[in-house]
Motif scaffolding. Structure first.
Motif, PDB file in Angstrom:
ATOM      1  N   GLU A  10      48.608   0.675 -74.630  1.00 18.06           N
ATOM      2  CA  GLU A  10      48.733   1.380 -73.344  1.00 18.06           C
ATOM      3  C   GLU A  10      49.800   2.469 -73.403  1.00 18.06           C
ATOM      4  O   GLU A  10      49.742   3.440 -72.663  1.00 18.06           O
ATOM      5  CB  GLU A  10      49.124   0.403 -72.229  1.00 18.06           C
ATOM      6  CG  GLU A  10      48.022  -0.511 -71.774  1.00 18.06           C
ATOM      7  CD  GLU A  10      48.555  -1.607 -70.850  1.00 18.06           C
ATOM      8  OE1 GLU A  10      49.681  -1.483 -70.325  1.00 18.06           O
ATOM      9  OE2 GLU A  10      47.825  -2.606 -70.678  1.00 18.06           O
ATOM     10  N   ASN A  11      50.790   2.294 -74.256  1.00 16.46           N
ATOM     11  CA  ASN A  11      51.913   3.231 -74.327  1.00 16.46           C
ATOM     12  C   ASN A  11      51.824   4.183 -75.515  1.00 16.46           C
ATOM     13  O   ASN A  11      52.772   4.882 -75.824  1.00 16.46           O
ATOM     14  CB  ASN A  11      53.236   2.458 -74.394  1.00 16.46           C
ATOM     15  CG  ASN A  11      53.592   1.870 -73.049  1.00 16.46           C
ATOM     16  OD1 ASN A  11      54.142   2.551 -72.203  1.00 16.46           O
ATOM     17  ND2 ASN A  11      53.233   0.613 -72.839  1.00 16.46           N
ATOM     18  N   VAL A  32      55.858  -7.857 -77.981  1.00 12.66           N
ATOM     19  CA  VAL A  32      55.096  -7.057 -77.027  1.00 12.66           C
ATOM     20  C   VAL A  32      53.630  -7.211 -77.415  1.00 12.66           C
ATOM     21  O   VAL A  32      53.291  -7.122 -78.602  1.00 12.66           O
ATOM     22  CB  VAL A  32      55.527  -5.568 -77.109  1.00 12.66           C
ATOM     23  CG1 VAL A  32      54.637  -4.686 -76.265  1.00 12.66           C
ATOM     24  CG2 VAL A  32      56.983  -5.411 -76.711  1.00 12.66           C
ATOM     25  N   SER A  33      52.769  -7.450 -76.433  1.00 10.67           N
ATOM     26  CA  SER A  33      51.345  -7.605 -76.750  1.00 10.67           C
ATOM     27  C   SER A  33      50.796  -6.300 -77.326  1.00 10.67           C
ATOM     28  O   SER A  33      51.261  -5.205 -76.980  1.00 10.67           O
ATOM     29  CB  SER A  33      50.551  -8.010 -75.510  1.00 10.67           C
ATOM     30  OG  SER A  33      50.432  -6.905 -74.630  1.00 10.67           O
ATOM     31  N   SER A  90      50.387  -9.494 -81.249  1.00 18.04           N
ATOM     32  CA  SER A  90      51.603  -8.900 -80.688  1.00 18.04           C
ATOM     33  C   SER A  90      52.409  -8.205 -81.784  1.00 18.04           C
ATOM     34  O   SER A  90      52.147  -8.378 -82.976  1.00 18.04           O
ATOM     35  CB  SER A  90      52.465  -9.977 -80.017  1.00 18.04           C
ATOM     36  OG  SER A  90      52.928 -10.903 -80.986  1.00 18.04           O
ATOM     37  N   THR A 133      49.741  -3.938 -74.631  1.00 19.83           N
ATOM     38  CA  THR A 133      50.828  -3.129 -74.057  1.00 19.83           C
ATOM     39  C   THR A 133      51.194  -1.997 -75.009  1.00 19.83           C
ATOM     40  O   THR A 133      51.429  -0.857 -74.578  1.00 19.83           O
ATOM     41  CB  THR A 133      52.065  -4.013 -73.777  1.00 19.83           C
ATOM     42  OG1 THR A 133      51.699  -5.023 -72.851  1.00 19.83           O
ATOM     43  CG2 THR A 133      53.212  -3.193 -73.218  1.00 19.83           C
ATOM     44  N   PHE A 140      58.228   3.104 -74.323  1.00 21.82           N
ATOM     45  CA  PHE A 140      57.391   2.389 -73.363  1.00 21.82           C
ATOM     46  C   PHE A 140      57.725   2.875 -71.964  1.00 21.82           C
ATOM     47  O   PHE A 140      58.847   3.301 -71.697  1.00 21.82           O
ATOM     48  CB  PHE A 140      57.665   0.879 -73.417  1.00 21.82           C
ATOM     49  CG  PHE A 140      57.232   0.233 -74.697  1.00 21.82           C
ATOM     50  CD1 PHE A 140      55.971  -0.326 -74.812  1.00 21.82           C
ATOM     51  CD2 PHE A 140      58.081   0.194 -75.780  1.00 21.82           C
ATOM     52  CE1 PHE A 140      55.572  -0.918 -75.994  1.00 21.82           C
ATOM     53  CE2 PHE A 140      57.693  -0.396 -76.971  1.00 21.82           C
ATOM     54  CZ  PHE A 140      56.430  -0.956 -77.075  1.00 21.82           C
TER      55      PHE A 140
END
Length: 151
Positions: free
Chosen positions: A92-93, A85-86, A127, A89, A108
């Motif tokens: 963001e979560n 997962v980047s 990542s 990302t 997520f």
């Protein structure tokens, strides 16, 4: 007037029970015997379907332990569910300033709504590697149950 037969666990039953789920080495995952019993609605997703299937047909007072083969309760481990997962990302979560360490369970937002979770395995430059398998997938388990009541 019909009489509803509640003498045994059926699909849709509300079941009050004590249960213990442990790993093959005896390590407990959950144990309601040490506290108050659980009340579950069969078919509502409160227990894994294979565990619910074990309860079907049991009567009040039944107390036994069932041995489940590796992967029987929560499915086999799926190598395709180990994914990168980047870090964007991941950020963001997460909550601002939140630090993650290997072993952390991270939730997520799923596309189209809902949530899903994975265990962080390692963090790289761009990542992070996550395992999205259920933590008990591929495990041999012991499932001890004592049926207290059925509605």
């Amino acid at each position: 007037m019909s009489i509803i037969d509640i003498s045994e666990v059926k699909p849709g039953s509300h079941v009050t029970l004590h249960y213990r789920l442990s790993l093959a080495d005896g390590a407990e995952v959950i144990n309601t015997f040490i506290d108050k019993p659980a009340t579950l609605l069969l078919g509502a997703g409160q227990l894994a379907p294979p565990l619910e299937d074990i309860l079907l047909g049991l009567k009040v007072g039944h107390h036994s332990t069932f041995q489940l083969a590796p992967g029987q309760a929560f499915g086999p481990r799926n190598p395709e569910l180990i994914q990168r997962v980047s870090l964007a990302t991941l950020r963001e979560n997460s909550v601002i300033g939140e630090d993650f360490s290997p072993g952390d369970l991270v939730e997520f937002n799923a596309p189209g709504g809902g949530r899903y979770a994975g265990v962080l395995k390692e963090v790289g430059e761009t990542s992070a590697l996550f395992d999205f398998n259920h933590p008990l997938a591929g495990q041999a388990l012991a499932f001890e149950v004592k049926i207290i009541g059925i509605l």
